[in-house]
Each structure stands twice: as C-alpha cells, then as structure tokens.
Design an enzyme around this catalytic site. Structure first.
Site, short mmCIF file in Angstrom:
data_model
loop_
_atom_site.label_atom_id
_atom_site.label_comp_id
_atom_site.label_asym_id
_atom_site.label_seq_id
_atom_site.Cartn_x
_atom_site.Cartn_y
_atom_site.Cartn_z
N ASP A 81 53.70 57.37 77.20
CA ASP A 81 54.43 56.42 76.36
C ASP A 81 53.43 55.60 75.57
O ASP A 81 52.50 55.02 76.14
CB ASP A 81 55.29 55.48 77.22
N ASP A 109 69.79 57.86 76.86
CA ASP A 109 69.26 56.84 77.77
C ASP A 109 70.42 55.93 78.14
O ASP A 109 70.95 55.21 77.28
CB ASP A 109 68.15 56.06 77.08
#
Length: 246
Positions: free
Chosen positions: A8, A129
């Site tokens: 990330d 998500d």
C-alpha cells in the site's frame, strides 16, 4: 489459491493502515520497489498494490513508485487506487500492470467497468470494500447505501476477472479473514472472489485451503507479512502442497 502480498503506497512509501484510516498508517518500507523485489524473491507469484493517495484523490498519485515496482519485478501486478476513467486504465495496462482494480467507479460508473472488461479481457477486477455489508468509496472515506452483493451482481456477465472483497472492520488489525462473508458472496456470483482484510496467521491460509473456501481465488496478506506473524516460506509451502495433493 493465490496468496497476494500487498504493498500500500502513501507518499511514495510502503505502509499499512488500520481500518483504512490514513491517520493510522505504519511505514514498513521506504523503498516499495525493494519490498516488491523481496516478495518476488520469497516466492510469491503475484503482487497486490494500492495507491492509497490515489484512492482519495480520484487519480494516480504514487505513479512513480508503481513504475519503479513494475521495473523491479517480473511477476504480475494488480493495482488499485484512483483508477476511475478509461485513460487511466489504458495507461496502467500499457505500462505493464497485469490487472487493474476498480473500486469507487464500480459503484458510481458501472458502465466504465463493463466497457473496460470488454476491451481488456481478464485484466479488470472490481474492488468491493465493505463496512457492515455496505460498500465504501473514495478511499473508504464515504460509505454508500449499496450492498456488496448488489454491486457484484451488476458485473456478472461483464467479463470481470475477479472481485476483491475487503472487510474494512478487520483491515490492518490482524483479526483474521472474514471468510463467512467472503464465501457467502462467492457462493452467490460466478465471478472469482479474493479475500482481503485481516489475514493474521498461517491459520488463515489453512482456512483458505479447506473445501468450503474452494471457490475463492485467493487472499491478500499485508500487515501479517510485514510484522512477521506470517512466514512466507511456510505459507507458500502449504499452498504448494495443497495444489500438488489436488
């Protein structure tokens, strides 16, 4: 079963967030390309990258870091974060990204996903998500009123390569994968599903290899790899042995 190590990106660094909160970021490597190379050397076959700043900005922000990663590894890379128009999709696929992940635009512009999936067969995934079953957008800063399953069903016959399903409540907290919700989603659609959020130990990998998780394409591992809770060699050996036994 593919185990995807996650990188990330925030401000050019490899970080992990807790529950998607940018204020709760831990820096794990200041050189994301070196981290990618390490994962490849450890034997991983696929990389999962997210441009966190891009997810908030709605356009690529950590492009330079992504490009350095692409130059440093030979294994395929899937990339999400800030991918919201065809030009960005074409740009990343042209630079060597194997598969793009579309999240916010899958909620707000489903036609983009369908067009891209038609144009680039097998190279477009959807990132769902979920917070309490409802899909979050804009880098998880906003929660929609739409259930993950409803969005997934939009793309049933669109040619989407995979759905990455993340339980935000568990992400970065090492609480274990939410396999019940992930498998329930996978059982109701034909698109392959990848589990994400909370993978904590070798026990999660073992759970992914049980018959009930057989429809899942794989799982994403982040913090557990960085802080040593998950031994890459042990996890990959387990997966390799399960594949050989099958």
């Amino acid at each position: 079963m593919i185990l995807f190590p996650a990188i990330d990106l925030k401000e050019g660094l490899a970080v992990r967030l807790e529950q998607g909160d940018m204020a709760r970021a831990t820096i794990f490597n200041r050189d994301p390309a070196a981290q990618a190379h390490t994962f490849e050397e450890q034997g991983f076959k696929y990389l999962h990258i997210v441009d966190l700043d891009g997810a908030f900005a709605g356009k690529p922000v950590n492009a330079a870091a992504v490009e350095r990663i692409l130059e440093s590894v030979a294994i395929p890379v899937q990339l999400g974060g800030g991918i919201r128009d065809m030009a960005t999709i074409e740009g990343w696929l042209g630079k060597g990204v194997n598969r793009v992940i579309i999240g916010t635009a899958a909620v707000r512009d489903p036609e983009l996903v369908k067009s891209a999936a038609r144009a680039f067969a097998g190279r477009v995934a959807v990132g769902l998500d979920a917070r309490d079953g409802k899909v979050a957008v804009q880098g998880w800063a906003e929660t929609s009123e739409i259930a993950a399953l409803d969005i997934a069903r939009r793309f049933e016959d669109a040619g989407v390569a995979a759905i990455i399903f993340t339980d935000i409540a568990r992400d970065g907290l090492l609480k274990g994968l939410n396999l019940d919700a992930t498998i329930a989603l996978a059982d109701q659609i034909s698109i392959p599903v990848i589990a994400s959020g909370g993978l904590a130990s070798i026990e999660d990998v073992k759970a992914m290899l049980t018959p009930r998780a057989g429809k899942l394409e794989g799982a994403i591992a982040g913090r557990a790899l960085y802080d040593g809770r998950l031994d890459p060699a042990a996890a990959l050996t387990l997966i390799r042995n399960a594949r050989a036994a099958a």
